[in-house]
Scaffold this motif. Structure first.
Motif: not given
Length: 513
Positions: A350, A328, A348, A274-276
């Motif tokens: 990465h 992302v 979602t 979700k956020t890398a």
């Protein structure tokens, strides 16, 4: 000035005996006490020669070490002075060694006599004590049991390559493949401890040991034990989906609890889809807060990318390191089996930088999977995504395997074939991950034939490959204290300039050599 020899009458230089050298040799044989035929013993198991009483020496043919050993086996050299010694050529399979020896001795107090003769050595076969124990089958002083309680062998194959590169397997007297791992047997406990320490420095694992009393001498207080070391590798594999304990996710900078395993080596590298955000877990951190695979790569499903958009990720203070290699993205995908229908799934991921519309991607379909994990039961409904994308699909594995121009060495080749899916996945990992490849020796395939990809073949033209500069020639085995080859340089074109995550991870890894 010359005089006549008192025996044969030829002109000679004056000497106290007034005799020529041939006449002196008829009366004095200075090499009479030196045997002309000698037997030496050679061990076919380890290639060493016996130096009595019980010492075995490694020596090549016509080497200085073998010459020294042969001269020590000659009796009577202490009564003369050795002038020269050299080998004469013999056929390697003749089991004979010929030595030309020149000695000198003083006779009649002042006359020095020199004589050259030939000594023939017969090479007899005899097992050394170490090889006797090996040939006895099942003889061992210490055993190392390597286990990993998973339904795959990808981490085991990686550890096998590290062991081959550092040549630690040469210390073992026997190797046996068993379900779930490998058993190695050693003649000394010290060699077994070396292997255990090497494994502990290469992968996430824990180990224990036990000993069994075989015999003991009450009078001399000597005990004979057999030792067994059990090494258990962490049951986490590359490309698996894991659910982190809540405390561990909070300590790693507020990561999502559902993560993807990017790499398993000395540390476990995790990435938040979700956020890398990335995080590394070492041995101490893993066994303090253990986590396990929710699903493994055997449950990967093919999806078709319908659309890709950049995602607006909100970062916060205290967050961990963000991967610069990944971006992302918000992706709409569709199961390959449902292609053509209106069923699309939003997720979602990465992998936003690597995916384009129409690409095939591998991921986990949590809508159709039964998860047996205690940490998953503690997740909120919004924390578990419908689909978790793992990596891009580059084409048929069998086709990629036929196109490979490289190969690996293996401890045993029983299951290293195209039918073994785990081994094929490991080869794909080496092609797709240049940092993982730095710790493995890749060899050029001599039997590779040119192969042309047809347009209808299921193979991505952008599939990663290993360059020729990274391949090594097939060489003979080196001694234990020598490395098979140095790892490929990071400047060989394998790394992107902005791939700081991989470079940082490479620096964190220790060289197993």
């Amino acid at each position: 000035t010359t005089v006549l020899c008192c025996v044969c009458g030829i002109n000679i230089h004056p000497n106290p005996s007034y005799r020529c050298v041939p006449c002196l040799r008829l009366e004095y044989d200075i090499a009479a006490d030196i045997p002309k035929e000698v037997t030496i013993y050679f061990c076919r198991g380890c290639g060493r020669y016996l130096e009595p009483p019980a010492f075995w020496v490694a020596a090549e043919l016509e080497s200085k070490e073998l010459l020294s050993l042969c001269l020590k086996r000659l009796r009577g050299l202490d009564k003369v002075r050795l002038v020269n010694a050299r080998f004469e050529y013999t056929e390697p399979h003749s089991r004979r060694l010929k030595l030309e020896v020149t000695v000198e001795k003083t006779v009649n107090e002042k006359v020095s006599l020199e004589q050259t003769f030939q000594v023939e050595y017969m090479v007899a076969n005899q097992f050394c004590s170490d090889c006797h124990r090996v040939e006895a089958k099942d003889y061992w002083k210490a055993a190392v049991q390597i286990r990993q309680k998973v339904d795959h062998k990808r981490t085991y194959y990686y550890l096998e390559q590290l062991m081959l590169k550092s040549a630690v397997t040469k210390l073992a007297t026997d190797l046996k493949e068993v379900p779930g791992g490998l058993d190695l047997f050693f003649y000394t406990v010290r060699d077994a401890r070396k292997l255990v320490n090497f494994i502990s420095s290469s992968v996430i694992c824990k180990h224990s040991h036990s000993k069994k009393l075989i015999s003991h001498d009450i009078k001399s207080n000597i005990y004979n034990y057999k030792f067994t070391f059990c090494v258990e590798i962490a049951p986490v594999c590359k490309d698996s989906a894991v659910c982190l304990p809540k405390s561990l996710a909070r300590n790693m900078g507020g990561m999502s609890r559902v993560c993807v395993v990017q790499r398993v080596a000395k540390n476990i590298l995790l990435i938040d889809p979700k956020t890398a955000q990335t995080a590394e877990v070492n041995t101490l951190g893993y066994f303090k807060n253990p986590f396990y695979d929710m699903v493994t790569s055997k449950h990967l499903t093919k999806f078709v990318v319908m659309s890709v958009e950049d995602s607006d990720v909100k970062h916060f203070a205290g967050q961990g390191r963000i991967s610069r290699k990944h971006t992302v993205g918000d992706v709409w995908v569709q199961r390959e089996s449902e292609l053509g229908s209106q069923k699309q799934i939003f997720c979602t991921t990465h992998l936003g930088y690597f995916l384009h519309e129409g690409d095939l991607v591998l991921g986990y379909d949590f809508q159709n999977l039964n998860l047996n994990n205690c940490e998953v039961d503690k997740l909120a409904e919004h924390e578990l995504p419908d689909v978790l994308l793992v990596k891009k699909y580059y084409g048929n594995k069998a086709l990629r395997n036929r196109m490979r121009k490289w190969k690996l060495r293996n401890i045993k080749n029983d299951d290293k074939n195209s039918v073994n899916r785990d081994y094929m996945d490991f080869l794909d990992d080496l092609e797709e991950d240049p940092v993982l490849r730095q710790q493995v020796n890749v060899y050029r395939r001599d039997d590779h034939s040119s192969f042309t990809v047809a347009p209808e073949d299921d193979l991505d033209p952008d599939a990663p490959t290993i360059s020729v500069e990274e391949m090594l020639e097939e060489l003979v085995e080196q001694p234990l204290d020598q490395s098979s080859a140095s790892p490929p340089s990071a400047q060989s074109g394998c790394f992107d300039e902005d791939d700081e995550d991989d470079l940082d991870w490479q620096d964190a890894l220790e060289n197993p050599d």
